[in-house]
Design a protein around this motif. Structure first.
Motif, PDB file in Angstrom:
ATOM      1  N   VAL A   1      43.309  18.939  28.548  1.00 48.43           N
ATOM      2  CA  VAL A   1      42.102  18.127  28.520  1.00 48.43           C
ATOM      3  C   VAL A   1      41.334  18.288  27.211  1.00 48.43           C
ATOM      4  O   VAL A   1      40.758  17.348  26.688  1.00 48.43           O
TER       5      VAL A   1
ATOM      6  N   ALA B   1      40.163  11.735  19.928  1.00 47.99           N
ATOM      7  CA  ALA B   1      39.068  10.876  20.401  1.00 47.99           C
ATOM      8  C   ALA B   1      39.286  10.550  21.875  1.00 47.99           C
ATOM      9  O   ALA B   1      38.341  10.528  22.674  1.00 47.99           O
ATOM     10  N   GLN B   2      40.535  10.318  22.212  1.00 47.28           N
ATOM     11  CA  GLN B   2      40.892   9.980  23.581  1.00 47.28           C
ATOM     12  C   GLN B   2      40.535  11.134  24.533  1.00 47.28           C
ATOM     13  O   GLN B   2      39.919  10.918  25.574  1.00 47.28           O
ATOM     14  N   HIS B   3      40.910  12.347  24.155  1.00 49.37           N
ATOM     15  CA  HIS B   3      40.602  13.503  24.997  1.00 49.37           C
ATOM     16  C   HIS B   3      39.096  13.709  25.122  1.00 49.37           C
ATOM     17  O   HIS B   3      38.586  13.959  26.206  1.00 49.37           O
TER      18      HIS B   3
ATOM     19  N   MET C   1      36.628  11.495  24.723  1.00 49.96           N
ATOM     20  CA  MET C   1      36.001  10.456  25.520  1.00 49.96           C
ATOM     21  C   MET C   1      36.367  10.609  26.997  1.00 49.96           C
ATOM     22  O   MET C   1      35.518  10.439  27.877  1.00 49.96           O
ATOM     23  N   GLY C   2      37.593  10.954  27.265  1.00 42.82           N
ATOM     24  CA  GLY C   2      38.037  11.120  28.646  1.00 42.82           C
ATOM     25  C   GLY C   2      37.256  12.201  29.357  1.00 42.82           C
ATOM     26  O   GLY C   2      36.814  12.022  30.497  1.00 42.82           O
ATOM     27  N   PHE C   3      37.046  13.311  28.671  1.00 46.64           N
ATOM     28  CA  PHE C   3      36.305  14.412  29.284  1.00 46.64           C
ATOM     29  C   PHE C   3      34.886  13.970  29.625  1.00 46.64           C
ATOM     30  O   PHE C   3      34.410  14.147  30.738  1.00 46.64           O
TER      31      PHE C   3
ATOM     32  N   ALA D   1      33.732  10.911  29.963  1.00 45.74           N
ATOM     33  CA  ALA D   1      33.710   9.830  30.954  1.00 45.74           C
ATOM     34  C   ALA D   1      33.872  10.398  32.360  1.00 45.74           C
ATOM     35  O   ALA D   1      33.169   9.996  33.290  1.00 45.74           O
ATOM     36  N   ILE D   2      34.769  11.354  32.501  1.00 45.65           N
ATOM     37  CA  ILE D   2      35.037  11.854  33.852  1.00 45.65           C
ATOM     38  C   ILE D   2      33.882  12.716  34.359  1.00 45.65           C
ATOM     39  O   ILE D   2      33.482  12.613  35.520  1.00 45.65           O
TER      40      ILE D   2
ATOM     41  N   TRP E   1      43.144   1.361  21.263  1.00 41.65           N
ATOM     42  CA  TRP E   1      43.939   2.255  22.127  1.00 41.65           C
ATOM     43  C   TRP E   1      43.363   2.301  23.526  1.00 41.65           C
ATOM     44  O   TRP E   1      44.083   2.311  24.520  1.00 41.65           O
TER      45      TRP E   1
ATOM     46  N   ILE F   1      37.807   7.421  38.766  1.00 35.79           N
ATOM     47  CA  ILE F   1      38.062   8.763  38.239  1.00 35.79           C
ATOM     48  C   ILE F   1      39.583   8.992  38.118  1.00 35.79           C
ATOM     49  O   ILE F   1      40.073   9.463  37.094  1.00 35.79           O
TER      50      ILE F   1
ATOM     51  N   PHE G   1      40.910   6.766  35.293  1.00 42.36           N
ATOM     52  CA  PHE G   1      40.593   7.280  33.965  1.00 42.36           C
ATOM     53  C   PHE G   1      41.365   8.553  33.648  1.00 42.36           C
ATOM     54  O   PHE G   1      41.653   8.831  32.492  1.00 42.36           O
TER      55      PHE G   1
ATOM     56  N   VAL H   1      44.338   7.146  32.174  1.00 47.61           N
ATOM     57  CA  VAL H   1      44.073   6.492  30.892  1.00 47.61           C
ATOM     58  C   VAL H   1      43.915   7.519  29.773  1.00 47.61           C
ATOM     59  O   VAL H   1      44.505   7.375  28.701  1.00 47.61           O
ATOM     60  N   PHE H   2      43.141   8.575  30.035  1.00 52.92           N
ATOM     61  CA  PHE H   2      42.807   9.487  28.945  1.00 52.92           C
ATOM     62  C   PHE H   2      43.762  10.673  28.820  1.00 52.92           C
ATOM     63  O   PHE H   2      43.918  11.235  27.749  1.00 52.92           O
ATOM     64  N   PHE H   3      44.370  11.072  29.925  1.00 52.38           N
ATOM     65  CA  PHE H   3      45.153  12.304  29.858  1.00 52.38           C
ATOM     66  C   PHE H   3      46.637  12.131  30.138  1.00 52.38           C
ATOM     67  O   PHE H   3      47.418  13.039  29.869  1.00 52.38           O
TER      68      PHE H   3
END
Lengths: 290, 427
Positions: free
Chosen positions: A44, A230-232, A234-236, A238-239, B87, B252, B255, B258-260
């Motif tokens: 993550v 950036a993806q990691h 933003m993902g963190f 966002a969640i 992306w 959740i 996503f 999507v992200f991980f």
């Protein structure tokens, strides 16, 4: 009802898990116990190790680039955030080492000029056919998205680079074909590209085969996914945000629903009514109904 | 809901009598929903969210995508690398398709479990099946657009199926391709259709909801509710709040992918640019099409496979008439309930087999599973409707027996004892 719901929920969760397992087992069908190493970009909070990416670029440039293109990378990417993060001057210097065809100029002629940041990585061969012809009939794949185009990803590439061995007794190999433990089918047309000390690292790290394999693999993962950090990030965020929102929404939902619930009969009465219904069928004998 | 809605202000009345948008929104707000709907009923809202997400991200991707065999693959990489948050758009769109199907499968199986397809809801169900069919077509064509190896070979395999049709098959395939193989004309028409179909789905969803609002929602007991009593609650705010809660849980999970794990559900080969001269070792469609792919390959003849594959979907259209049981919900159908789970297992097994090469044990199993799939609908359901002894139904959804765990069982036992074999209803 609630009991049935729980059973249903359990069954559904189990079935979903089974199906996810079957999907992932299919995705990793070819997984043959790849060599394991610790990747900083996994997980993550995964980020790239800048020094490793810079070394990886050096390995790519000095060893791989003779045959393999990375046509979707631009020189500017080398200085962008989340990548090897060379300084802009360094990236400019790197780009300037290459000759790029440009034009046509005002005379209608194509001409060569030094590379700029905006140029794509220069390809070793003009096209796939030329590249195939020059490499004994095997096309050295473009490495832009290689890490995503192979089952096993980073682990596979890393293992492949370290997977050259003597072919086992009785294993037939043609001229120009090599044995590799991790290649599907074990036959590969690329000879072992790395050997200890083939690159002299600018930062003084010892250039063992394992070290170079790790660095160049990390570089290829970044090349395939330049926005991974950036993806990691933003993902963190966002969640976490969604979990907070979910808690608030769930609480509001409970509050709203309690408005409706309050109109219903109190617990006691529900019990009495239920008892009356059962009594209808069980007679007046209260012993059976506790 | 029951009395006619009249807007307050004069202007609103004037407008509403000309275009009853206010009446419509009043209807949607006050629409009575059974109070006992569980979380499996939230997937309708979730699916609407999925469609809108796909359309919004899809339109943005469409601004940057180039539908040409020479540039499609490259334009995807352009989106992934150079377009601001490209992306994100692409991963949401690609994983959104998978999540859309995950939700639609839950939605369909919920309908199967609680008998939501039975009278008076047959039309809702049939529209749903058409939506599902269009979704599969849309997703399939969308998967072709990146022009990777699986795109190209998947398109080749699926379009080739039509060549199995006697006499006109070859011509139909040529017509679909716009040439003699999957090539640029195929890609451009798939792009056009991939852009079009979601809007047809959108229209059908409106019909789906419209048809739903005539009889109202089914519910976990499958018993008709009395509208505008304490058995129903207005859609807003009760169901809206519940739907949003479930939607957030869904997002959740969405996503997280999507992200991980954005590529976990795709095939690595699709990151290799399409090459008509190199066939991948295994050509597999996306996971959500695998059960049908397994049925296709289970049948020894090509035409037979195509017929069975389409029949597997068409049989769902007939479902409201194949299931002759008067009792809707499987909560009160002890035998059907077991077969329901066997069907779920069979479909998952078919999905697993669809990803395996069609040989040896896999082929044998997929033939058995295919046979069972059809037996379930064509043999078991009609027979169960006749011979299954269903549990007694409560009088209404607010029958107290439903609220106390253990009561239902006592209730059933007592009823069986006093009413003998004729137990059908507790009224």
């Amino acid at each position: 009802m609630r009991g049935i719901m729980l059973v249903l929920l359990n069954r559904l969760i189990i079935t979903i898990f089974i199906s996810i397992f079957s999907i992932s087992s299919f995705a990793e069908e070819m997984n043959t116990n790849y060599l394991k190493t610790k990747w900083s970009f996994k997980g993550v909070f995964g980020t790239f190790d800048r020094a490793s990416l810079q070394r990886g670029y050096q390995v790519y440039q000095e060893v791989c680039a003779g045959c393999h293109s990375v046509q979707h990378l631009s020189y500017r990417n080398l200085s962008e955030k989340g990548g090897p993060e060379f300084s802009v001057e360094e990236a400019k210097a790197i780009a300037a080492q290459f000759e790029v065809e440009d034009g046509p100029n005002s005379d209608g002629e194509m001409f060569m000029r030094p590379g700029r940041l905006s140029d794509k990585f220069v390809k070793p061969y003009p096209n796939v056919e030329a590249s195939t012809a020059a490499n004994g009939g095997a096309y050295p794949p473009d490495m832009s998205v290689l890490a995503k185009a192979r089952a096993g990803g980073a682990d596979y590439i890393y293992s492949l680079l370290l997977g050259y061995e003597e072919a086992p007794e009785g294993f037939e190999l043609d001229e120009g074909v090599y044995y590799n433990k991790y290649m599907p089918g074990n036959k590969i047309k690329m000879s072992a590209p790395l050997m200890d000390g083939i690159v002299e690292y600018a930062d003084g790290t010892e250039a063992t085969t394992a070290q170079m394999s790790k660095d160049v693999t990390a570089f290829l993962v970044w090349a395939a996914e330049p926005h991974l950090e950036a993806q990691h990030r933003m993902g963190f965020k966002a969640i976490i945000y969604l979990f907070v929102l979910l808690t608030l929404v769930y609480m509001s939902k409970q509050k709203v629903w309690s408005r409706f619930g309050s109109k219903e009969e109190p617990e006691e009465e529900t019990f009495d009514r239920a008892e009356r219904v059962v009594t209808k069928y069980e007679g007046e004998d209260p012993k059976t109904f506790k | 809901m029951s009395e006619k809605y009249i807007p307050k202000s004069k202007f609103a009345q004037w407008f509403d009598s000309r275009l009853p948008l206010l009446s419509l929104s009043h209807h949607l707000k006050e629409y009575p929903t059974p109070k006992n709907l569980n979380y499996w009923w939230t997937f309708g809202g979730i699916l609407t969210f999925c469609l809108i997400t796909q359309i919004v991200t899809g339109v943005i991707l469409g601004m940057h995508y180039v539908a040409h065999t020479d540039h499609a693959f490259e334009s995807i990489e352009h989106i992934m690398r150079d377009v601001n948050y490209g992306w994100l758009m692409r991963y949401v769109h690609a994983n959104g398709a998978s999540m859309f199907f995950l939700a639609v499968y839950i939605h369909i199986f919920r309908g199967l479990f609680y008998g939501s397809y039975k009278a008076p809801r047959e039309v809702i169900w049939i529209i749903g099946v058409i939506i599902y069919l269009l979704m599969m077509a849309t997703a399939f064509m969308g998967y072709v657009l990146p022009w990777g190896q699986m795109s190209f070979w998947g398109a080749t395999v699926i379009t080739n199926l039509f060549s199995a049709i006697p006499l006109v098959g070859e011509s139909i395939t040529t017509w679909l391709w716009g040439g003699y193989s999957v090539d640029n004309p195929t890609l451009t028409r798939f792009y056009a259709l991939h852009y079009l179909l979601p809007f047809l789905i959108f229209g059908l969803i409106i019909l789906h909801i419209w048809a739903l609002h005539v009889p109202g929602n089914n519910n976990p007991t499958g018993i008709d509710v009395k509208k505008n009593t304490n058995e129903t609650m207005p859609f807003h705010p009760y169901m809206v709040m519940k739907d949003i809660t479930a939607l957030l849980v869904f997002i959740i999970i969405f996503f997280w992918f999507v992200f991980f794990a954005p590529n976990a559900l795709g095939h690595p080969d699709n990151y290799i640019e399409a090459n008509p001269l190199v066939t991948p070792t295994h050509i597999v469609p996306e996971w959500y099409l695998l059960p049908f792919y397994a049925i296709l390959r289970a049948i020894p003849s090509k035409l037979g496979g195509v017929i069975f594959m389409f029949a597997a979907i068409f049989v769902l259209v007939l479902l409201p008439w194949l299931d002759t049981s008067k009792v809707r919900s499987s909560v009160f159908r002890p035998i059907y309930r077991k077969f329901f789970w066997v069907l779920v297992g069979t479909v998952i097994l078919l999905g697993y087999l669809g990803a395996k090469p069609p040989e040896g044990i896999y082929l044998v199993l997929s033939r058995i599973a295919t046979a069972y799939y059809f037996i379930h609908f064509l043999v078991l359901l009609p027979l169960l409707g006749r011979y299954e002894k269903t549990d007694p139904l409560p009088i209404s959804i607010s029958d107290p027996v439903l609220n106390k765990p253990g009561f239902v069982d006592k209730f059933k036992k007592a009823a069986a004892q006093y009413e003998g074999d004729n137990v059908g209803s507790f009224k």
